[in-house]
Scaffold this active site. Structure first.
Site, PDB file in Angstrom:
ATOM      1  N   LYS A 110     -10.819   7.571  10.043  1.00  0.00           N
ATOM      2  CA  LYS A 110     -11.781   6.580   9.558  1.00  0.00           C
ATOM      3  C   LYS A 110     -13.213   7.005   9.909  1.00  0.00           C
ATOM      4  CE  LYS A 110      -8.598   2.679   9.541  1.00  0.00           C
ATOM      5  NZ  LYS A 110      -8.056   1.584  10.341  1.00  0.00           N
ATOM      6  N   LYS A 189      -1.766  10.317  -9.016  1.00  0.00           N
ATOM      7  CA  LYS A 189      -1.239   9.161  -8.277  1.00  0.00           C
ATOM      8  C   LYS A 189      -2.080   7.919  -8.608  1.00  0.00           C
ATOM      9  CE  LYS A 189      -0.771   7.507  -3.474  1.00  0.00           C
ATOM     10  NZ  LYS A 189      -1.488   6.299  -3.320  1.00  0.00           N
ATOM     11  N   LYS A 192      -6.424   2.788  -6.328  1.00  0.00           N
ATOM     12  CA  LYS A 192      -7.739   2.137  -6.514  1.00  0.00           C
ATOM     13  C   LYS A 192      -8.858   3.165  -6.462  1.00  0.00           C
ATOM     14  CE  LYS A 192      -7.681  -0.666  -2.984  1.00  0.00           C
ATOM     15  NZ  LYS A 192      -6.287  -0.718  -2.606  1.00  0.00           N
TER      16      LYS A 192
HETATM   17  P1  ADP Z   1      -4.587   2.496  -3.087  1.00  0.00           P
HETATM   18  O1  ADP Z   1      -4.216   3.962  -3.125  1.00  0.00           O
HETATM   19  O2  ADP Z   1      -4.686   1.906  -4.451  1.00  0.00           O
HETATM   20  O3  ADP Z   1      -5.818   2.225  -2.236  1.00  0.00           O
HETATM   21  P2  ADP Z   1      -3.175   1.511  -0.835  1.00  0.00           P
HETATM   22  O4  ADP Z   1      -3.467   2.764  -0.095  1.00  0.00           O
HETATM   23  O5  ADP Z   1      -3.910   0.248  -0.452  1.00  0.00           O
HETATM   24  O6  ADP Z   1      -3.387   1.774  -2.392  1.00  0.00           O
HETATM   25  O7  ADP Z   1      -1.613   1.297  -0.791  1.00  0.00           O
HETATM   26  C1  ADP Z   1      -0.970   0.112  -0.426  1.00  0.00           C
HETATM   27  C2  ADP Z   1       0.519   0.372  -0.505  1.00  0.00           C
HETATM   28  O8  ADP Z   1       0.939   0.649  -1.859  1.00  0.00           O
HETATM   29  C3  ADP Z   1       0.983   1.562   0.319  1.00  0.00           C
HETATM   30  O9  ADP Z   1       2.174   1.213   1.015  1.00  0.00           O
HETATM   31  C4  ADP Z   1       1.274   2.649  -0.682  1.00  0.00           C
HETATM   32  O10 ADP Z   1       2.356   3.457  -0.276  1.00  0.00           O
HETATM   33  C5  ADP Z   1       1.640   1.875  -1.938  1.00  0.00           C
HETATM   34  N1  ADP Z   1       1.169   2.629  -3.099  1.00  0.00           N
HETATM   35  C6  ADP Z   1      -0.110   2.728  -3.524  1.00  0.00           C
HETATM   36  N2  ADP Z   1      -0.220   3.499  -4.622  1.00  0.00           N
HETATM   37  C7  ADP Z   1       1.037   3.933  -4.909  1.00  0.00           C
HETATM   38  C8  ADP Z   1       1.587   4.788  -5.922  1.00  0.00           C
HETATM   39  N3  ADP Z   1       0.828   5.323  -6.878  1.00  0.00           N
HETATM   40  N4  ADP Z   1       2.914   5.017  -5.909  1.00  0.00           N
HETATM   41  C9  ADP Z   1       3.702   4.470  -4.948  1.00  0.00           C
HETATM   42  N5  ADP Z   1       3.250   3.653  -3.965  1.00  0.00           N
HETATM   43  C10 ADP Z   1       1.930   3.382  -3.930  1.00  0.00           C
END
Ligand code: ADP
Ligand code: TRP
Length: 320
Positions: A110, A189, A192
Site C-alpha cells: 500500500k 481480467k 474496476k
Molecule cells: P477489483 O479488481 O474490481 O478492484 P477487488 O480486488 O475489489 O476487485 O476484488 C474483490 C473480490 O472479487 C476478490 O475476492 C477477487 O478475487 C474477486 N474478483 C475480482 N475480479 C475478479 C475476476 N475478474 N475474476 C474472478 N474474481 C474476481
C-alpha cells in the site's frame, strides 16, 4: 464450523466480484455458522472522504442482502457497530512484535502504491486479528493477499495464550479454489481498475451497450465462430449448465448467427439471473430502515459473544 468473513466495501460490484467472491461466500451460510461484517474501520485507512465511506458501507450491505445473504442464517453487521474490537485491538497490540508488522506485505504494497504511511495502516493486521479472535472464529475464507494476516493473527493468539491460557481459538484460513479469472469486456481480467467491468446492477439499456462493447474477432456474419476463444461465450458460460453450454457452442459453430446475437443473448442471461436480486435491491433501497435493523440485530448478536470473550480477556490481563 464458525466461519468469519470480512468485506471491504469499495464501490459498485461487477460480475467478476460476484462469481469470484460474493457467490462462494454466500453459499457458506448453508452449512456453517456464518458471521459476516463490513470492515469499515479498515476501509477508513484508505477512504477518500466521509460521504464515500458511508455510501460504500451501506451499498455493500444492500448488495449482499439482495444477492442472497440471509440474515436469518447469517449474523451480518457493520464493524463499527461493535467497537469492542477496538479494545481488543489495543490489548493485542502488546502481543504484536514490531518486527511482525514490519514484515507485512500488504502494508508495504500500500505504501509503495502511494498511500500515506500512518499508524492505522501499519497496525491494520492487529485490528483484523481482533475481529477474528473476539468471535472464536474457526475458519476465515480469504483471498491470497490476506493469508499473511491470518498467520499474524495466529502468532498473536499463540503469544497471548502462552501467557494467559487457552483464551483464543486459533483460526484457520481457507483460500477459495482459484476461480478461473473472469474476463472483462476487453478480454483482460475484469477489474474496476481497468475500467472493463460489467456491473451487477445496470439498467437494461446500458447493460446491452456494455455487452455490445465486448471485444470479439472480425469473423463476418454467416461464418462459423469459435466459442472457446470468444469473451462473450466465456461470460455466458458462467450462467449455463453443461448442456446449455454445449447448445450454445453448437449455435456458434453453425455459422447462422453473428456476435451481435450472442451479445444480446448474454445480456438476457445477465438480466434474468439478477432479476430477483434487482427486485430485492429496489426494495431495500426504499426501506433502508429495515437494512439498519438487520445490521443492528446482527451487531447485537455478535456483541454478545464479544462481550463474553472480552470479560475473560480483561480478567486475564488485569484490567479492572
Ligand atoms: P477489483 O479488481 O474490481 O478492484 P477487488 O480486488 O475489489 O476487485 O476484488 C474483490 C473480490 O472479487 C476478490 O475476492 C477477487 O478475487 C474477486 N474478483 C475480482 N475480479 C475478479 C475476476 N475478474 N475474476 C474472478 N474474481 C474476481
Ligand atoms: N483485510 C480484509 C480484506 O481486505 C478485510 C477484513 C478485515 C477481514 N477484518 C477481517 C477479513 C477479518 C476476514 C476476517 O479483504
Amino acid at each position: 464450523m464458525r466461519v468469519l468473513t470480512g468485506i471491504q466495501a469499495s464501490g459498485k460490484l461487477h460480475i467478476g466480484n460476484f462469481f469470484g467472491a460474493m457467490k462462494p461466500m454466500i453459499e457458506l451460510q448453508e452449512e456453517n455458522e456464518l458471521f459476516t461484517f463490513i470492515a469499515n474501520y479498515h476501509s477508513l485507512t484508505t477512504s477518500k472522504d466521509a460521504q464515500t465511506l458511508r455510501q460504500y458501507t451501506l451499498d455493500a450491505a444492500v448488495d449482499y442482502l439482495s444477492m442472497g445473504l440471509d440474515p436469518t442464517k447469517t449474523t451480518f453487521w457493520i464493524q463499527s457497530d461493535m467497537p469492542q474490537v477496538l479494545e481488543l485491538y489495543w490489548i493485542l497490540s502488546k502481543f504484536t512484535p514490531m518486527g511482525l508488522l514490519e514484515r507485512a506485505h500488504s502494508y508495504k504494497d500500500k505504501v509503495a502504491k502511494g498511500i500515506a504511511a500512518n499508524h492505522a495502516l501499519f497496525s491494520y493486521p492487529v485490528l483484523m486479528a481482533a475481529d477474528i479472535l473476539i468471535l472464536d472464529s474457526e475458519i476465515v475464507p480469504v483471498g491470497k493477499d490476506q493469508i499473511q494476516h491470518l498467520e499474524m493473527t495466529r502468532d498473536i493468539a499463540i503469544k497471548f495464550n502462552n501467557e494467559y491460557g487457552e483464551i483464543f481459538t486459533l483460526p484457520e484460513y481457507r483460500v477459495a479454489e482459484e476461480m478461473a479469472t473472469i474476463p472483462g469486456i476487453d478480454g483482460e481480467k475484469m477489474s474496476k481498475s481497468y475500467g472493463n467491468t460489467i456491473e451487477l446492477f445496470m439498467e437494461e439499456k446500458p447493460l446491452q451497450k456494455q455487452c455490445n462493447k465486448i471485444v470479439t474477432d472480425s469473423t463476418p456474419l454467416g461464418e462459423p465462430l469459435d466459442p472457446e476463444s470468444c469473451n462473450v461465450f466465456a461470460l455466458a458460460a458462467l450462467f449455463l449448465d453443461n448442456e446449455e453450454k454445449e447448445a450454445l457452442r453448437e449455435r456458434y459453430r453453425s455459422g447462422k448467427e453473428g456476435y451481435g446475437h450472442f451479445k444480446k443473448h448474454l445480456k438476457g442471461l445477465i438480466w434474468d439471473e439478477f432479476a430477483e436480486a434487482r427486485e430485492k435491491r429496489a426494495y431495500y433501497l426504499n426501506h433502508m430502515d429495515e437494512v439498519r435493523d438487520i445490521l443492528d440485530h446482527g451487531a447485537q448478536k455478535a456483541q454478545k459473544i464479544a462481550n463474553a470473550k472480552m470479560e475473560r480477556v480483561r480478567e486475564a490481563v488485569g484490567l479492572l
